[in-house]
Motif scaffolding. Structure first.
Motif, mmCIF file in Angstrom:
data_model
loop_
_atom_site.group_PDB
_atom_site.id
_atom_site.type_symbol
_atom_site.label_atom_id
_atom_site.label_comp_id
_atom_site.label_asym_id
_atom_site.label_seq_id
_atom_site.Cartn_x
_atom_site.Cartn_y
_atom_site.Cartn_z
ATOM 1 N N HIS A 278 27.216 7.535 48.344
ATOM 2 C CA HIS A 278 26.923 7.452 46.913
ATOM 3 C C HIS A 278 26.988 8.844 46.278
ATOM 4 O O HIS A 278 26.132 9.214 45.477
ATOM 5 C CB HIS A 278 25.534 6.841 46.704
ATOM 6 N N SER A 289 32.932 0.945 39.958
ATOM 7 C CA SER A 289 32.131 0.955 41.178
ATOM 8 C C SER A 289 32.104 -0.442 41.770
ATOM 9 O O SER A 289 32.284 -1.436 41.068
ATOM 10 C CB SER A 289 30.707 1.446 40.888
ATOM 11 N N ASP A 313 23.373 4.238 40.368
ATOM 12 C CA ASP A 313 23.869 5.287 41.262
ATOM 13 C C ASP A 313 23.572 4.995 42.733
ATOM 14 O O ASP A 313 24.369 5.290 43.606
ATOM 15 C CB ASP A 313 23.268 6.638 40.861
ATOM 16 N N LYS A 314 22.432 4.462 43.048
ATOM 17 C CA LYS A 314 22.052 4.202 44.437
ATOM 18 C C LYS A 314 22.362 2.770 44.872
ATOM 19 O O LYS A 314 22.019 2.377 45.990
ATOM 20 C CB LYS A 314 20.558 4.489 44.634
ATOM 21 N N VAL A 317 28.801 1.690 44.918
ATOM 22 C CA VAL A 317 29.628 2.828 45.354
ATOM 23 C C VAL A 317 30.694 3.083 44.291
ATOM 24 O O VAL A 317 31.547 2.240 44.030
ATOM 25 C CB VAL A 317 30.297 2.527 46.707
#
Length: 360
Positions: A278, A289, A313-314, A317
């Motif tokens: 990530h 993503s 974000d976490k 991907v």
């Protein structure tokens, strides 16, 4: 002659079906049934022939009877007068000798009505002359010349196209936004692909060119690029894949190439493959993503952001971002709803790889 008395005849046929009960029960039931019938046959009625006690004055109103009798007497008298008048008419063959002075009373009011109408006509004529003599406080000739001048200017300006100079495209504006790599080193040339979207049986929404970060997430990019080009052993492709979710202000989701509902999807490696790192961030609009499947797995489904989405974000991907055609992305956003289902069915009409290198 004496009346013949009816004789009681007992029933000999049992009420139960033969064989359904024992002979003893059959015989006992038939005897009880005949005894009940005999009681009914020999029963005698009892009648009270005495008249009820009553006071007729409780049911007859003497005052009302007298009033009715008086009314009948008056009606009889009136009927005699009517018969007398009818007899007179028959004998005189309908002679009329009466005159109603009120029959033509309305003629005496006609002159007053005519006088009133003349007064109203005189007032209307006076109002008409005032209206015709009135004049406008505006200068009609000046207004007319001004309007002709405006028309001349409009005709002159319509001969020349309206050109807005120094217009900055949305692609240039968003290229100045923070990088999704956050300053990470570029290890190799990054491939570029394109996606074209279209409303089913409707308008073409345009093309978007995407830079893929093969140097940071090679497995994810290889899966996406292979399906985008359709050059894999399974013949998987994003062509005609629908957008199953559009959330205005957040993102759109597509890439379900098996079911088209957001609950399917597959990959060139199998049903799904493990997530990569990530490192890349959802720093701006137009970021691509992968949509997480189960726990830390991906397949063909992906999303494109409409704004900065740090909350993803976490979870997802990041593997690329739009470098051209960001305006077309916001066209698609216009078809979104809060519940996620698009206002109209939108599909990926064309997709593939480009050989050009992105501009710096």
């Amino acid at each position: 002659m004496k009346k013949k008395t009816k004789e009681f005849r007992p029933c000999k046929i049992p009420r139960y079906l033969v064989g359904s009960v024992s002979p003893h029960v059959l015989k006992t039931d038939l005897a009880e049934y005949n005894a009940h019938r005999y009681k009914i046959f020999t029963a005698k009625t009892k009648t009270d022939t005495k008249p009820p006690k009553m006071n007729p004055f409780n049911y007859v109103n003497v005052r009302k009877l007298r009033a009715d009798a008086e009314r009948l007497r008056i009606i009889d008298k009136e009927n005699k007068q009517i018969l007398k008048a009818i007899n007179t008419v028959n004998r005189t063959i309908g002679r009329v000798d009466s005159y109603n002075p009120q029959a033509y009373a309305c003629k005496s009011k006609w002159n007053a009505h005519v006088l009133t109408m003349k007064k109203i006509e005189h007032k209307n004529r006076a109002i008409y002359h005032k209206i015709m003599a009135a004049s406008s406080s505006y200068d009609c000739e000046t207004l007319r010349n001004s309007w002709l001048g405006i028309i001349k200017k409009l005709k002159m300006s319509s001969k020349f196209p309206l050109v807005i100079l120094q217009k900055t495209s949305a692609d240039v504006t968003f290229s100045k936004e923070p990088s999704i790599s956050g300053g990470l080193e570029k290890f190799s040339e990054r491939p570029i692909c394109f996606l074209e979207f279209q409303v089913v049986d409707g308008v073409n929404l345009g093309r978007m060119e995407i830079e893929l970060y093969h140097d940071h997430v090679p497995v994810t990019v290889q899966n996406f690029l292979s399906i985008c080009c359709g050059d894999n052993k399974k013949k998987l492709t994003y062509k005609k894949c629908p957008i199953h979710r559009i959330v205005p202000g957040r993102f759109l989701e597509t890439g379900d190439i098996t079911k088209g509902t957001g609950k399917g999807g597959t990959s060139i490696y199998g049903k799904h493959f493990a997530e990569e790192g990530h490192k890349l961030k959802h720093a701006k609009a137009g970021v691509l993503s992968m949509v997480r499947v189960h726990k830390h797995n991906n397949n063909s489904r992906f999303c494109i952001t409409f704004a900065n989405m740090e909350s993803l974000d976490k979870q997802n991907v990041v593997f690329g971002h739009i470098i051209r055609g960001i305006d077309n992305l916001f066209k698609i956003e216009g078809y979104g709803r809060r519940i996620g289902k698009p206002l109209a069915p939108i599909i990926i009409s064309k997709c593939g790889k480009l050989n050009s290198v992105p501009e710096s």
